[in-house]
Scaffold this motif. Structure first.
Motif, PDB file in Angstrom:
ATOM      1  N   ASN A  58      -6.913   7.406  -9.149  1.00 59.14           N
ATOM      2  CA  ASN A  58      -6.171   6.151  -9.002  1.00 59.14           C
ATOM      3  C   ASN A  58      -5.778   5.915  -7.544  1.00 59.14           C
ATOM      4  N   LYS A  59      -6.468   6.616  -6.644  1.00 60.22           N
ATOM      5  CA  LYS A  59      -6.201   6.479  -5.211  1.00 60.22           C
ATOM      6  C   LYS A  59      -7.411   6.972  -4.453  1.00 60.22           C
ATOM      7  N   PHE A  60      -7.479   6.617  -3.187  1.00 59.86           N
ATOM      8  CA  PHE A  60      -8.516   7.178  -2.339  1.00 59.86           C
ATOM      9  C   PHE A  60      -7.884   8.193  -1.404  1.00 59.86           C
ATOM     10  N   GLU A  61      -8.608   9.270  -1.159  1.00 59.82           N
ATOM     11  CA  GLU A  61      -8.093  10.298  -0.268  1.00 59.82           C
ATOM     12  C   GLU A  61      -8.965  10.309   0.984  1.00 59.82           C
ATOM     13  N   PHE A  62      -8.412   9.873   2.093  1.00 64.19           N
ATOM     14  CA  PHE A  62      -9.137   9.838   3.369  1.00 64.19           C
ATOM     15  C   PHE A  62      -8.851  11.172   4.057  1.00 64.19           C
ATOM     16  N   ASP A  81     -14.821  18.506 -10.833  1.00 62.02           N
ATOM     17  CA  ASP A  81     -15.906  18.494  -9.850  1.00 62.02           C
ATOM     18  C   ASP A  81     -15.511  17.708  -8.608  1.00 62.02           C
ATOM     19  N   ARG A  82     -14.226  17.580  -8.387  1.00 62.34           N
ATOM     20  CA  ARG A  82     -13.798  16.858  -7.190  1.00 62.34           C
ATOM     21  C   ARG A  82     -14.475  17.426  -5.962  1.00 62.34           C
ATOM     22  N   ASN A  83     -14.988  16.526  -5.183  1.00 62.86           N
ATOM     23  CA  ASN A  83     -15.812  16.953  -4.060  1.00 62.86           C
ATOM     24  C   ASN A  83     -14.955  17.138  -2.819  1.00 62.86           C
ATOM     25  N   ARG A  84     -14.728  18.378  -2.471  1.00 61.79           N
ATOM     26  CA  ARG A  84     -13.856  18.695  -1.341  1.00 61.79           C
ATOM     27  C   ARG A  84     -14.517  18.409   0.003  1.00 61.79           C
ATOM     28  N   THR A  85     -15.812  18.141  -0.024  1.00 63.44           N
ATOM     29  CA  THR A  85     -16.500  17.936   1.253  1.00 63.44           C
ATOM     30  C   THR A  85     -16.537  16.463   1.644  1.00 63.44           C
ATOM     31  N   ALA A  96       3.047  18.731   1.209  1.00 63.15           N
ATOM     32  CA  ALA A  96       2.687  17.406   0.695  1.00 63.15           C
ATOM     33  C   ALA A  96       3.923  16.733   0.122  1.00 63.15           C
ATOM     34  N   PRO A  97       4.141  15.479   0.481  1.00 69.48           N
ATOM     35  CA  PRO A  97       5.258  14.736  -0.088  1.00 69.48           C
ATOM     36  C   PRO A  97       4.779  13.904  -1.286  1.00 69.48           C
ATOM     37  N   ILE A  98       5.714  13.379  -2.038  1.00 66.21           N
ATOM     38  CA  ILE A  98       5.345  12.396  -3.063  1.00 66.21           C
ATOM     39  C   ILE A  98       5.117  11.071  -2.343  1.00 66.21           C
ATOM     40  N   PHE A  99       4.106  10.348  -2.781  1.00 71.05           N
ATOM     41  CA  PHE A  99       3.730   9.124  -2.061  1.00 71.05           C
ATOM     42  C   PHE A  99       4.817   8.056  -2.099  1.00 71.05           C
ATOM     43  N   THR A 100       4.775   7.194  -1.113  1.00 72.30           N
ATOM     44  CA  THR A 100       5.713   6.065  -1.057  1.00 72.30           C
ATOM     45  C   THR A 100       5.057   4.930  -0.268  1.00 72.30           C
ATOM     46  N   THR A 129       0.858  -1.176   0.000  1.00 74.54           N
ATOM     47  CA  THR A 129       0.000   0.000   0.000  1.00 74.54           C
ATOM     48  C   THR A 129       0.894   1.225   0.000  1.00 74.54           C
ATOM     49  N   THR A 130       0.435   2.214  -0.737  1.00 72.01           N
ATOM     50  CA  THR A 130       1.214   3.450  -0.844  1.00 72.01           C
ATOM     51  C   THR A 130       0.420   4.596  -0.239  1.00 72.01           C
ATOM     52  N   VAL A 131       1.130   5.548   0.336  1.00 75.02           N
ATOM     53  CA  VAL A 131       0.454   6.693   0.954  1.00 75.02           C
ATOM     54  C   VAL A 131       1.224   7.980   0.686  1.00 75.02           C
ATOM     55  N   GLY A 132       0.474   9.032   0.428  1.00 73.06           N
ATOM     56  CA  GLY A 132       1.030  10.389   0.374  1.00 73.06           C
ATOM     57  C   GLY A 132       0.216  11.235   1.339  1.00 73.06           C
ATOM     58  N   PRO A 133       0.765  11.556   2.512  1.00 76.40           N
ATOM     59  CA  PRO A 133      -0.003  12.344   3.480  1.00 76.40           C
ATOM     60  C   PRO A 133       0.253  13.840   3.317  1.00 76.40           C
ATOM     61  N   GLU A 134      -0.815  14.601   3.140  1.00 77.60           N
ATOM     62  CA  GLU A 134      -0.669  16.064   3.041  1.00 77.60           C
ATOM     63  C   GLU A 134      -0.833  16.631   4.447  1.00 77.60           C
ATOM     64  N   GLN A 135       0.167  17.362   4.895  1.00 80.74           N
ATOM     65  CA  GLN A 135       0.219  17.807   6.299  1.00 80.74           C
ATOM     66  C   GLN A 135      -0.093  19.297   6.418  1.00 80.74           C
ATOM     67  N   ILE A 180       2.461  -1.604 -10.967  1.00 84.66           N
ATOM     68  CA  ILE A 180       1.072  -1.375 -11.388  1.00 84.66           C
ATOM     69  C   ILE A 180       0.254  -0.845 -10.209  1.00 84.66           C
ATOM     70  N   ASN A 181      -0.464   0.241 -10.424  1.00 89.19           N
ATOM     71  CA  ASN A 181      -1.387   0.761  -9.417  1.00 89.19           C
ATOM     72  C   ASN A 181      -2.717   0.028  -9.579  1.00 89.19           C
ATOM     73  N   LEU A 182      -3.088  -0.737  -8.578  1.00 85.75           N
ATOM     74  CA  LEU A 182      -4.277  -1.593  -8.705  1.00 85.75           C
ATOM     75  C   LEU A 182      -5.581  -0.802  -8.640  1.00 85.75           C
ATOM     76  N   ASN A 202      -4.955  11.634   3.800  1.00 89.10           N
ATOM     77  CA  ASN A 202      -4.219  10.393   3.634  1.00 89.10           C
ATOM     78  C   ASN A 202      -4.559   9.793   2.266  1.00 89.10           C
ATOM     79  N   ASN A 203      -3.702  10.047   1.282  1.00 84.98           N
ATOM     80  CA  ASN A 203      -3.910   9.499  -0.068  1.00 84.98           C
ATOM     81  C   ASN A 203      -3.387   8.079  -0.086  1.00 84.98           C
ATOM     82  N   TRP A 204      -4.246   7.145  -0.453  1.00 81.65           N
ATOM     83  CA  TRP A 204      -3.921   5.730  -0.267  1.00 81.65           C
ATOM     84  C   TRP A 204      -4.195   4.932  -1.535  1.00 81.65           C
ATOM     85  N   SER A 205      -3.271   4.065  -1.873  1.00 83.19           N
ATOM     86  CA  SER A 205      -3.516   3.180  -3.009  1.00 83.19           C
ATOM     87  C   SER A 205      -2.753   1.867  -2.832  1.00 83.19           C
ATOM     88  N   LEU A 206      -2.879   1.010  -3.840  1.00 82.93           N
ATOM     89  CA  LEU A 206      -2.238  -0.304  -3.808  1.00 82.93           C
ATOM     90  C   LEU A 206      -1.365  -0.440  -5.028  1.00 82.93           C
TER      91      LEU A 206
HETATM   92  P1  ADP Z   1      -4.282  17.302  -4.186  1.00 88.14           P
HETATM   93  O1  ADP Z   1      -5.017  17.979  -5.277  1.00 88.14           O
HETATM   94  O2  ADP Z   1      -5.187  16.803  -3.108  1.00 88.14           O
HETATM   95  O3  ADP Z   1      -3.123  18.100  -3.647  1.00 88.14           O
HETATM   96  P2  ADP Z   1      -2.429  15.478  -5.643  1.00 88.14           P
HETATM   97  O4  ADP Z   1      -2.815  14.741  -6.868  1.00 88.14           O
HETATM   98  O5  ADP Z   1      -1.432  16.579  -5.778  1.00 88.14           O
HETATM   99  O6  ADP Z   1      -3.735  15.941  -4.882  1.00 88.14           O
HETATM  100  O7  ADP Z   1      -1.845  14.412  -4.654  1.00 88.14           O
HETATM  101  C1  ADP Z   1      -1.917  14.531  -3.314  1.00 88.14           C
HETATM  102  C2  ADP Z   1      -1.084  13.454  -2.691  1.00 88.14           C
HETATM  103  O8  ADP Z   1      -1.476  12.187  -3.196  1.00 88.14           O
HETATM  104  C3  ADP Z   1       0.412  13.581  -2.943  1.00 88.14           C
HETATM  105  O9  ADP Z   1       1.067  13.373  -1.729  1.00 88.14           O
HETATM  106  C4  ADP Z   1       0.661  12.454  -3.904  1.00 88.14           C
HETATM  107  O10 ADP Z   1       1.983  11.974  -3.847  1.00 88.14           O
HETATM  108  C5  ADP Z   1      -0.325  11.424  -3.421  1.00 88.14           C
HETATM  109  N1  ADP Z   1      -0.537  10.322  -4.371  1.00 88.14           N
HETATM  110  C6  ADP Z   1      -0.570  10.367  -5.715  1.00 88.14           C
HETATM  111  N2  ADP Z   1      -0.690   9.109  -6.222  1.00 88.14           N
HETATM  112  C7  ADP Z   1      -0.742   8.266  -5.174  1.00 88.14           C
HETATM  113  C8  ADP Z   1      -0.821   6.844  -5.036  1.00 88.14           C
HETATM  114  N3  ADP Z   1      -0.898   6.036  -6.091  1.00 88.14           N
HETATM  115  N4  ADP Z   1      -0.827   6.326  -3.789  1.00 88.14           N
HETATM  116  C9  ADP Z   1      -0.758   7.128  -2.719  1.00 88.14           C
HETATM  117  N5  ADP Z   1      -0.676   8.447  -2.785  1.00 88.14           N
HETATM  118  C10 ADP Z   1      -0.648   9.029  -3.997  1.00 88.14           C
END
Ligand code: ADP
Ligand code: MG
Length: 694
Positions: free
Chosen positions: A444-448, A432-436, A273-277, A188-194, A331-333, A321-325
């Motif tokens: 390609n990910k879920f944002e919690f 139309d991304r829903n900010r609420t 915000a970092p790049i996800f890992t 699982t990969t995560v990019g947390p925006e702080q 491959i991003n599932l 918390n941006n989360w994916s697999l």
């Molecule tokens: P926002 O518009 O919310 O700032 P971004 O597309 O810039 O959205 O991405 C926000 C965060 O999501 C960044 O930290 C980014 O690295 C992360 N992110 C992008 N792809 C993935 C992924 N496949 N898995 C997890 N996090 C990801």
């Protein structure tokens, strides 16, 4: 200034350094162990430890520490120097494999929720070789897990690693069913925006509530808050910009992919915000980020506030918390593919998440519950306490078509036959991304979005990984015994959509109507931490964690105790701090101002003064002061009561009684603040704090 590519990771014992400094054989064996999550043998550990020490000493390190993440939510470290005495009063620098692999901190003062009896106060820390060691403050930091002597997890890393493994196991079963054979691991990969606030240090130190509690316990609304939206993405102030530059540099040295920085909505609020890992590394990196933010702010004569709600009436801070697999083949599932086959697999993973979120709303809610976040969730700035999923119009329409057995009519007309039709291309980042939405699919990910800014992201991701592992395991059970794979797959997807579509909501989550509609849909609305926490220890939740080997029953019971205790303690500290500030600052300020008015009255007036402003003001202040003292005594009385032995009852008492009494007291203080002259008011006001960095 050195080139970014040169400094990036320069303070980490990363792959490149390992390749350079370890023998081919040791490197290969270490890699094998980390990739397959196998324990590391003593001989390899000795070679690695020695190489690590030489590298660290060359970089100026004198000490090493097992860097771990106890249940306090922050990181802990105990430093030992490398020195080892030799003859003639000299020392050499030494570090053994044993010291690298395992440490034994005296851990009796970390929260254990009763897991660790005092007679076995020692815990042990075990190296997590999947996260690189790094140098911070001349100390070699070795990322470690922290357990009790009998092996129970006492930290936030252990269950995270276990949950990643659980998800890996189940996702691999699914991939195998789809005929994929070249994938060895799913991570699982995560990019947390702080989000965070920066304020001037001097102002900060004048507010004992910020120092002790991280938030202001009172403060009248400033004339200018965030109404004009002029801070969002605004140009950075010089001091802030200098801070951010240094923060980036220091984070890059530690291999943290700091990427985006900007001003947020509220005055003095910012985001990084970092790049996800990989989730494990993202968690370590987010802890490092929070720590460095505070340290570097201090260096720049500022204070970094990480609290979820430092100021009432002003946006609080969260952590998206941006989360994916992702597979080890890259491959991003959660990314729709180009072929019917890929799309069927994408839909199955998507449905697995939808099912997981709907069935485990309680656990997701608990994963973001604490006293600080209670001020945010459900207020008009953060998602409500109700969990729902935003999919975007197009994807929702596709799922609807599958559910109804209709044709999907988008840009093209398609009959959605799973495994046979190709999904229409939908843009990754639709406008139309829903900010609420608390839980949004973003291409390609879920944002919690409910996570609070102080949280370790471990908790939310442990839950996400485990509940999705459970959906996948149920699907795999069915598919593995299916005679007709495609038909069963299609049935599963259809059936799960029908069963869990109630969790999908594309509308405005902030609207009052949503609360009513969510209720009609049978969704949970757990408004506060004390409402949510009891769900944690429901049998079905304990069974779920046990089944996937993420947490045992005793570990869960312990965590439950810790969360309840932490909640009660937080409110108690706030109440005590508040009482102290009222007695020592607010009451004396008000009395001094009253004295000043009284003096003027004596000088100015001889006859009837009842109509005069001075008299009216004095009367008002005097009345408010009386009310203030009454409310203060009530609060003090509550704090004198003995705590209940039952942690839940105790937490409830702090929520229902102490917290409400604090709010009542606050209302009086805030009114007084608007009346007492600035030069008498002991504490900086909201306006002074929020605009303290110039
Ligand atoms: P926002 O518009 O919310 O700032 P971004 O597309 O810039 O959205 O991405 C926000 C965060 O999501 C960044 O930290 C980014 O690295 C992360 N992110 C992008 N792809 C993935 C992924 N496949 N898995 C997890 N996090 C990801
Ligand atoms: Mg975001």
């Amino acid at each position: 200034m050195a080139h970014v590519t040169e400094i990036f990771g320069s303070m980490t014992f990363n792959d490149e350094v390992m390749k350079q400094r370890l023998s081919k054989e040791v490197y290969k064996r270490l890699k094998h162990c980390t990739q397959n999550l196998q324990p590391i043998g003593v001989d390899i550990a000795d070679s690695v430890a020695n190489a690590m020490k030489n590298w660290a000493v060359e970089k100026g390190a004198t000490h090493f520490t097992h860097w771990f993440q106890p249940m306090t939510g922050i990181t802990a470290e105990k430093h030992d120097s490398f020195i080892s005495p030799i003859a003639n009063g000299k020392v050499i620098m030494e570090f053994s494999g044993k010291e690298l692999v395992r440490g034994e901190p005296d851990a009796s003062s970390f929260p254990s929720g009763g897991l660790r009896a005092t007679f076995e106060a020692r815990g042990y820390t075990a190296w997590d070789p999947t996260s690189y060691a790094f140098i911070k403050d001349d100390t070699l930091c070795i990322p470690t897990a922290f357990c009790s002597y009998s092996g129970e997890a006492l930290d936030k890393k252990t269950p995270l690693l276990r949950s990643m493994e659980a998800l890996d196991n189940q996702a691999l079963r699914i991939l195998k069913l789809f005929g994929t054979t070249n994938v060895n691991r799913v991570t699982t990969t995560v990019g947390p925006e702080q989000e965070y606030f920066l304020i001037d240090k001097k102002t900060y130190l004048q507010r004992p509530d910020l120092v002790a509690c991280g938030r202001t316990l009172f403060g009248a609304r400033p004339p200018k808050g965030q109404e004009l939206d002029d801070h969002y993405f605004g140009s950075l102030k010089g001091r802030v910009s200098e801070f951010m530059k240094e923060l980036d540099q220091e984070l890059w040295k530690l291999g943290v992919y700091a990427k985006t920085k900007h001003n947020e909505v509220a005055p003095a609020q910012h985001e990084l915000a970092p790049i996800f890992t990989s989730t494990n590394i993202a968690t370590d990196h987010n802890q490092i980020t929070m720590e460095l933010m505070q340290k570097i702010a201090n260096k720049h004569n500022m204070a970094c506030l990480l609290h979820e709600k430092p100021f009432a009436g002003i946006n609080g801070s969260g952590k998206h918390n941006n989360w994916s697999l992702s597979t080890d083949t890259g491959i991003n599932l959660l990314e729709p593919g180009d072929t019917p086959h890929e799309n069927a697999q994408f839909l199955l993973f998507l449905v697995a998440v939808i099912k997981a979120v709907d069935e485990h709303q309680d656990l997701l809610r608990i994963s973001v519950a604490n006293a600080g976040n209670d001020h945010r969730l459900g207020a008009n700035e953060a998602p409500p306490a109700i969990i729902s999923i935003f999919l975007g119009e197009e994807l929702e329409a596709i799922l609807k078509a599958i559910d109804n057995g209709d044709e999907y009519v988008g840009k093209e007309r398609i009959h959605m036959e799973i495994g046979a039709s190709v999904l229409p291309k939908f843009p990754k980042d639709t406008t139309d991304r829903n900010r609420t939405s608390p839980f949004a699919f973003t291409g390609n990910k879920f944002e919690f979005r409910m996570v609070g800014s102080t949280f370790s992201i471990s908790g939310p991701n442990v839950i996400l990984n485990t509940i999705v592992a459970e959906s996948l395991s149920q699907f795999a059970d069915e598919l593995e015994k299916a005679d007709d794979f495609n038909a069963t797959l299609s049935d599963i997807i259809k059936q799960e959509i029908a069963e869990h579509k109630r969790i999908i909501f594309n509308g405005n989550n902030y609207a009052d109507e949503w609360v009513a509609e969510a209720k009609a849909r049978g969704l949970l609305n757990l408004r506060t931490t004390v409402d949510a926490l009891p769900y944690y220890v429901k049998d079905e939740n304990i069974d779920l964690f046990t089944k996937h080997g993420v947490l045992s029953r005793p570990e869960m019971l312990a965590r439950y105790e810790i969360m309840l205790e932490e909640y009660a303690k937080t409110i108690r500290i706030e109440a005590l701090t508040f009482i102290d500030m009222v007695k020592k600052g607010i009451v004396p300020s008000t009395i001094s101002y009253e004295a000043e008015i009284a003096k003027v009255m004596r000088l100015k007036f001889k006859a009837d003064i009842s109509e005069k402003l001075e008299h009216r003001l004095l009367t008002k202040l005097s009345q408010l002061l009386d009310t203030l003292y009454d409310k203060l005594e009530v609060l003090e009385g509550s704090l004198l009561q003995e705590d209940s032995d039952n942690s839940l009852e105790n937490a409830k008492f702090y929520r229902e009684v102490v917290f409400s009494q604090m709010n009542e007291l606050r209302a009086v203080v805030d009114e007084l603040e608007t009346l007492v002259a600035d030069k008498y008011w002991e504490y900086p006001t909201y306006a002074e704090i929020l605009y303290s960095v110039i």
